[in-house]
Design an enzyme around this catalytic site. Sequence first.
Site, mmCIF file in Angstrom:
data_model
loop_
_atom_site.group_PDB
_atom_site.id
_atom_site.type_symbol
_atom_site.label_atom_id
_atom_site.label_comp_id
_atom_site.label_asym_id
_atom_site.label_seq_id
_atom_site.Cartn_x
_atom_site.Cartn_y
_atom_site.Cartn_z
ATOM 1 N N ASN A 254 0.791 -1.236 0.000
ATOM 2 C CA ASN A 254 0.000 0.000 0.000
ATOM 3 C C ASN A 254 0.823 1.284 0.000
ATOM 4 O O ASN A 254 0.444 2.248 -0.652
ATOM 5 C CB ASN A 254 -1.048 -0.017 1.121
ATOM 6 C CG ASN A 254 -0.443 -0.140 2.478
ATOM 7 O OD1 ASN A 254 0.735 -0.459 2.620
ATOM 8 N ND2 ASN A 254 -1.234 0.110 3.498
ATOM 9 N N GLU B 257 4.529 -4.144 12.352
ATOM 10 C CA GLU B 257 3.535 -3.076 12.141
ATOM 11 C C GLU B 257 2.372 -3.738 11.415
ATOM 12 O O GLU B 257 2.491 -4.069 10.226
ATOM 13 C CB GLU B 257 4.121 -1.951 11.295
ATOM 14 C CG GLU B 257 5.254 -1.191 11.953
ATOM 15 C CD GLU B 257 4.814 -0.364 13.145
ATOM 16 O OE1 GLU B 257 3.602 -0.291 13.439
ATOM 17 O OE2 GLU B 257 5.698 0.206 13.802
ATOM 18 N N CYS C 80 -3.116 1.374 6.760
ATOM 19 C CA CYS C 80 -3.228 0.704 8.058
ATOM 20 C C CYS C 80 -3.911 1.600 9.080
ATOM 21 O O CYS C 80 -4.710 1.133 9.886
ATOM 22 C CB CYS C 80 -1.856 0.270 8.545
ATOM 23 S SG CYS C 80 -0.660 1.612 8.571
HETATM 24 P P1 NDP Z 1 0.183 -9.337 4.049
HETATM 25 O O1 NDP Z 1 0.291 -9.607 5.501
HETATM 26 O O2 NDP Z 1 -0.625 -10.226 3.206
HETATM 27 O O3 NDP Z 1 1.652 -9.332 3.390
HETATM 28 C C1 NDP Z 1 2.708 -8.519 3.838
HETATM 29 C C2 NDP Z 1 4.005 -9.095 3.303
HETATM 30 O O4 NDP Z 1 4.297 -10.325 3.990
HETATM 31 C C3 NDP Z 1 3.976 -9.433 1.811
HETATM 32 O O5 NDP Z 1 5.235 -9.129 1.245
HETATM 33 C C4 NDP Z 1 3.713 -10.945 1.855
HETATM 34 O O6 NDP Z 1 4.099 -11.619 0.700
HETATM 35 C C5 NDP Z 1 4.556 -11.369 3.052
HETATM 36 N N1 NDP Z 1 4.175 -12.649 3.647
HETATM 37 C C6 NDP Z 1 3.014 -13.340 3.515
HETATM 38 N N2 NDP Z 1 3.030 -14.455 4.279
HETATM 39 C C7 NDP Z 1 4.235 -14.474 4.905
HETATM 40 C C8 NDP Z 1 4.848 -15.353 5.859
HETATM 41 N N3 NDP Z 1 4.243 -16.438 6.316
HETATM 42 N N4 NDP Z 1 6.081 -15.051 6.305
HETATM 43 C C9 NDP Z 1 6.710 -13.931 5.888
HETATM 44 N N5 NDP Z 1 6.186 -13.065 4.986
HETATM 45 C C10 NDP Z 1 4.964 -13.329 4.504
HETATM 46 O O7 NDP Z 1 -0.297 -7.823 3.940
HETATM 47 P P2 NDP Z 1 -0.701 -7.015 2.653
HETATM 48 O O8 NDP Z 1 0.456 -6.937 1.711
HETATM 49 O O9 NDP Z 1 -1.998 -7.522 2.143
HETATM 50 O O10 NDP Z 1 -0.893 -5.542 3.294
HETATM 51 C C11 NDP Z 1 -2.054 -5.149 3.937
HETATM 52 C C12 NDP Z 1 -1.925 -5.257 5.452
HETATM 53 O O11 NDP Z 1 -0.789 -4.540 5.894
HETATM 54 C C13 NDP Z 1 -3.111 -4.623 6.163
HETATM 55 O O12 NDP Z 1 -3.540 -5.434 7.220
HETATM 56 C C14 NDP Z 1 -2.546 -3.331 6.716
HETATM 57 O O13 NDP Z 1 -3.225 -2.841 7.827
HETATM 58 C C15 NDP Z 1 -1.148 -3.736 7.037
HETATM 59 N N6 NDP Z 1 -0.302 -2.540 7.119
HETATM 60 C C16 NDP Z 1 0.133 -2.126 8.355
HETATM 61 C C17 NDP Z 1 0.859 -0.951 8.482
HETATM 62 C C18 NDP Z 1 1.374 -0.489 9.806
HETATM 63 O O14 NDP Z 1 2.305 0.327 9.823
HETATM 64 N N7 NDP Z 1 0.842 -0.928 10.936
HETATM 65 C C19 NDP Z 1 1.143 -0.097 7.319
HETATM 66 C C20 NDP Z 1 0.631 -0.634 6.079
HETATM 67 C C21 NDP Z 1 -0.068 -1.819 6.007
HETATM 68 P P3 NDP Z 1 2.958 -12.212 -0.273
HETATM 69 O O15 NDP Z 1 2.158 -11.044 -0.706
HETATM 70 O O16 NDP Z 1 3.754 -12.872 -1.336
HETATM 71 O O17 NDP Z 1 2.116 -13.180 0.500
#
Ligand code: NDP
Length: 482
Positions: free
Chosen positions: A152, A248, A282
């Site tokens: 995002n 986060e 987020c």
């Molecule tokens: P995801 O949790 O689906 O993915 C985040 C990253 O983790 C991606 O690169 C993903 O790869 C990777 N990933 C997935 N599974 C694993 C695993 N088991 N071990 C290690 N890495 C893994 O989130 P989104 O990309 O869909 O982002 C949206 C989410 O992020 C929302 O919940 C949002 O609130 C949160 N967010 C939080 C923020 C904060 O600062 N608190 C800021 C921005 C977003 P892949 O896509 O290949 O699965």
Amino acid sequence: MLNLECQVDILINNQEVLAQNYAEIHDPGKLTDVVGRVAVGTAEDVDKAVQAAHNAFLDWRKTNSKERIEKITAAVKVVQDSMGDLVPLLVREHGGMLWEAQTDFGIGMATLEYYAGIGENFVKTEFIEDDSSWVSIEKKAKGVIGAIVPWNMPVCLTMMKVGPALVTGNTMVIKPSPTAPLAISILLKRIAAILPDGVINVVHGDAGVGVALTRHPLVKKIAFTGGTETGAQVNSNAASFFKAVTLELGGNDPAIILDDVNPADIIPKLLKGVYTRSGQICFAVKRIYVQEKMLDKFFNTMCDIVNEYKVGHGLAEGASFGPLNNNKQYNLVKAMIENTKNSGAVVRELGSKLNPEGWDNGYFLLPHVVKDEDHLSQIVSCEQFGPIIPIIPYKTVEQAIEYANETEYGLCSSVWSSDIQRALAIGQQIEAGSTFINNHSFESLSLGMPFGGVKNSGMGRELAGEPTLSAYIDYHTMRYLK
Ligand code: NDP
């Protein structure tokens, strides 16, 4: 139509490594356009990247902080100079508005500058001496940092990890999200090029790559931004290897509106926190609590303003916000809207389609405003991550606070009132990492103000001085008795 602009490869030791497979990146606002291709890495690539980062660490940790700060300062210029070509690319791969992508780069740049400014003071060794003993407290880099980021806001969320990691003397392996990997990978390649080989490495791929990174014994800390469920997996994998983690995670931010405000005065400002990035932030406002006597006035005023929005492509003139980023998120939010319509809540679909012909060629959704009497309904309880917002009535301020805290999340929150002291007193009772008074959007963030969540919204803080930097070092103390 194929409109291939770029290919991003795995980056190890400043060398691009060709992968066996590549995935196409489609424009979420024009799905028939292929914006680029991204390498699909493997666990083997992760191992090679971690080894490279570890070897680089053995020298990088010996550099003094001034040298590292010079490099980070040069990286700020790289980010600045990259905006011309990479901001439009980011818009086309992740679906945001031009100004949102500029903000992503802007916060990223400011974050690097901030760590270049405070790093030297933080890392310097402290000495304590009295008549009986001499003590030194050194702050030593941990080693290889694994950074995993979502789609995002890929630039600033990555720089929030790069700044503190590099200034304290660590090296990195970074995994961008597969649904917005292009601009950030090109940017990281340019930054890596001004650093010694192996200080920054990038491995793309699916969750398997993330798992390999979180389980690699040479990775000493994981800095993760993403969803709460993924964060739990990251945490448990990292824990088996005693790695430090910063998480986060997701949020379900409440905004409490007190009865002393004029809805028309505050709603335009409040909406900046609701529909920016189509709600995919987020710390977007995800539920609004309004005193029951002003519920209808508030709801109607908000609907009138939201009805002016135009939804379209991020590069199109006149668009208020863009499409959702990916198919999974699009289907999830659509299902949520249907479910809310069937729940008995009042659901208004508002705004208009900027380009009706291109509507079905993107993950577009019109903004929705919901009046929901049920404070525990799905749309109130979940992280919707889309352009739909519930407004829930409360009777007393105590009840509003109870509702706000009735969640597994605790990222940010806001209180809106013409009486600042009253708002602050309420803010103190909210279970969240941050509470903003009369604002709740990008402008609420401030460098040096710790950002992060409580409860299932995360562990650790970013964007801050000591609370962030101390998670990237280990203390080493020495003492002799006189
Ligand atoms: P995801 O949790 O689906 O993915 C985040 C990253 O983790 C991606 O690169 C993903 O790869 C990777 N990933 C997935 N599974 C694993 C695993 N088991 N071990 C290690 N890495 C893994 O989130 P989104 O990309 O869909 O982002 C949206 C989410 O992020 C929302 O919940 C949002 O609130 C949160 N967010 C939080 C923020 C904060 O600062 N608190 C800021 C921005 C977003 P892949 O896509 O290949 O699965």
